[in-house]
Write an enzyme that holds these catalytic residues in place. Structure first.
Site, PDB file in Angstrom:
ATOM      1  N   CYS A  74      19.273  -6.627 -29.796  1.00  0.00           N
ATOM      2  CA  CYS A  74      19.861  -6.884 -28.468  1.00  0.00           C
ATOM      3  C   CYS A  74      20.466  -5.703 -27.729  1.00  0.00           C
ATOM      4  CB  CYS A  74      20.989  -7.904 -28.616  1.00  0.00           C
ATOM      5  SG  CYS A  74      20.460  -9.583 -28.791  1.00  0.00           S
ATOM      6  N   HIS A 130      26.672  -8.153 -23.455  1.00  0.00           N
ATOM      7  CA  HIS A 130      26.457  -7.544 -24.774  1.00  0.00           C
ATOM      8  C   HIS A 130      26.311  -6.022 -24.748  1.00  0.00           C
ATOM      9  CE1 HIS A 130      24.822  -8.342 -29.088  1.00  0.00           C
ATOM     10  NE2 HIS A 130      26.050  -7.851 -29.047  1.00  0.00           N
TER      11      HIS A 130
END
Ligand code: NAG
Ligand code: NAG
Length: 517
Positions: A74, A130
């Site tokens: 990610c 994130h």
């Protein structure tokens, strides 16, 4: 009543003048949709059993990228998308940013949103960030986005919007930390409990589009939380997959179809409000599918977290009403990487300069919009000198610096692509081929001896990495190895700090928040 002849005349004059002087074209609206943990074998147009009618149609009206790469997890993909820089140049070489880590995308790296904002774009992010939350300066609204609606951390319950756990082994233990993680701009926002994440983000985007002042170009970044675990989907979607026996795959399939529907709804809104013709849409996954959480990358080798193709060979396409007609319905096989989108959008599509911004990406707009060869002939997948110690887990805990890491060596985890060749060093991650559960297919068994630390593949001829050619082509090994050494000399130190107890949501009104000024 004002005269009605004036406007048509003006339009006529403008068109007429354009014949003789270069027209100042209005910059297009840009929508970037990033799916999470979406596997190579999870899209209809790759032959998946999962229904993705909207993605199939949209991609079929644009260009499907079939030699397209992202990072294996990610944070790295998001960091490269927004900065246009390799991880060796941002210090984010190792793993993701876990919620208790005081770490984020370096503040002196200009983001794609900042660059577009400077060019007069309205910039919005709806979805999962994130890229670090330990101080407010790392948050999206401080990194070039006018507005933010979404999650700061990496995975949330789709209905309560809480993130549980910390991903790290630390003292005091943090695996039970639980915090609410939904914000509008910098503030915690309530009122969405019970609303499924994919519906929530889709509706938010539709509202945002309807409110948008169309005289201003729009940059909308939509990093859906879907289709990352936890596996949760309304029965309406999972009921479409009664014939999938494996429960994880069934729920995952429902999650994908919900996301696909959301993308269809957004497309409808763009058309209804008259924005479609001026919009270019980019779609990408962030990494390979997670086979233990319903995703699948068959026939590619490996999956999320690995430097095998299954971790990085991504689903991606470019489409939209403003995509050039001549390339609609095509497939592009030139090499493209997620770090290319920054210069491709700012320079190629919008027509501005990226001078003064340090970039590892290439402007591939010309290539994909005309079908010419890709300017990218080389791709550094990563070099990560932090090694797992014997106690390590897949989360990246218990790392030690490679003892000989001052110069590049084959025990360092790395991979590079030059033309059709790919060299892998170190431990690339789980090396199995994983067919769909219940497919009845018996995959080949990896025959690599334990401790093997070097592989060479010709990806054009052997996309599923069956045949290691390192012993047969020492000349190619040497050439690619030298490139890895060269890159390694330009690497900045890895930042992977220990977890900070001050991140505990209990200290922040049971929310995930910042703890440093
Ligand atoms: C898409 O729109 C339909 C019709 O309004 C709605 O029922 C559905 O829930 C929407 N789906 C998503 C994912 O937003
Ligand atoms: C960008 O840099 C190149 C090389 O230094 C230069 O030739 C070009 O004029 C610059 N472009 C802009 C728009 O500043």
């Amino acid at each position: 009543m004002r005269s009605t002849w004036f406007l048509p005349l003006l339009v006529f004059l403008c068109n007429f003048l354009c014949l003789f002087t270069p027209c100042i074209a209005k910059p297009p609206h840009v929508i970037f949709i990033l799916a999470d943990d979406y596997g190579y074998n999870d899209v209809g147009y790759h032959g998946s059993e999962i229904k993705t009618p909207n993605i199939d149609k949209l991609s079929g009206e644009g260009v499907r990228l079939e030699n397209y790469y992202v990072q294996p997890i990610c944070t790295p993909t998001r960091s490269q998308l927004l900065s246009g820089r390799y991880q060796i140049h941002t210090g984010l070489q190792h793993q993701i940013i876990w919620p208790p880590q005081a770490n984020c995308l370096p503040l002196d790296d200009k983001t794609l949103a900042q660059a577009l904002k400077e060019l007069g774009y309205a910039t919005h992010i709806v979805g999962k960030w994130h890229l670090g939350q330990y101080k407010k300066a790392c948050w999206p609204t401080h990194r070039g986005f006018d507005t933010f609606f979404g999650h700061l951390t990496g995975s949330e319950d789709y209905y309560t919007h809480e993130h549980t756990g910390c991903g790290m082994t630390m003292t005091p233990a943090c695996s039970n930390w639980k915090g609410y993680d939904l914000r509008e701009n910098d503030d915690v926002v309530h009122g969405y409990k019970g609303t499924y994440g994919t519906h929530m983000f889709t509706q938010k985007v539709q509202q945002l589009l309807q409110k948008h002042d169309q005289t201003k170009p729009l940059f909308l970044y939509l990093p859906y939380q879907a289709v990352h675990s936890p596996l949760m989907a309304p029965a309406y979607y999972t009921d479409m997959y009664k014939d999938i026996k494996n429960k994880k795959r069934r729920v995952y399939a429902g999650m994908v179809t919900a996301m696909d529907e959301g993308i269809g709804n957004i497309t409808d809104t763009l058309k209804n409000i008259g924005m479609w013709d001026d919009t270019v849409i980019f779609f990408s996954t962030d990494n390979g599918g997670m086979v233990t959480e319903g995703g699948n990358n068959w026939p590619l080798r490996g999956w999320k977290h690995s430097l095998w193709e299954g971790g990085m060979h991504g689903v991606g396409f470019v489409t939209g009403g403003a995509f050039p007609d001549a390339r609609r319905g095509t497939t592009y096989n030139g090499l493209i990487h997620v770090s290319d989108w920054f210069p491709t959008i700012v320079s190629g599509l919008v027509g501005s300069s990226v001078n003064g911004t340090k970039l590892d990406g290439h402007d591939v707009w010309d290539a994909i919009s005309t079908g010419s060869p890709s300017p990218r002939t080389e791709l550094l997948h990563n070099i990560d000198p932090l090694q797992p110690s014997p106690k390590a887990d897949f989360m990246g805990n218990y790392v030690v610096k490679d003892p000989q890491a001052d110069t590049f060596n084959t025990s360092i985890r790395g991979a590079i692509r030059v033309g059709d060749w790919k060299l892998i060093t170190g431990d690339p991650g789980d090396n199995r081929w994983m067919p769909l559960p219940d497919s009845g297919i018996t995959p080949p068994k990896p025959t690599d001896p334990k401790g093997k630390r070097l592989w060479l593949f010709n990806i054009a001829e052997d996309p599923n990495e069956f045949h290691d050619l390192s012993e047969f082509r020492p000349d190619v090994v040497e050439q690619l190895y030298e490139r890895l050494q060269d890159y390694y000399k330009t690497a900045v130190p890895v930042r992977f700090p220990a977890g900070d107890p001050k991140a505990d949501p209990k200290l922040h009104n049971n929310t995930w928040s910042y703890w440093e000024d």
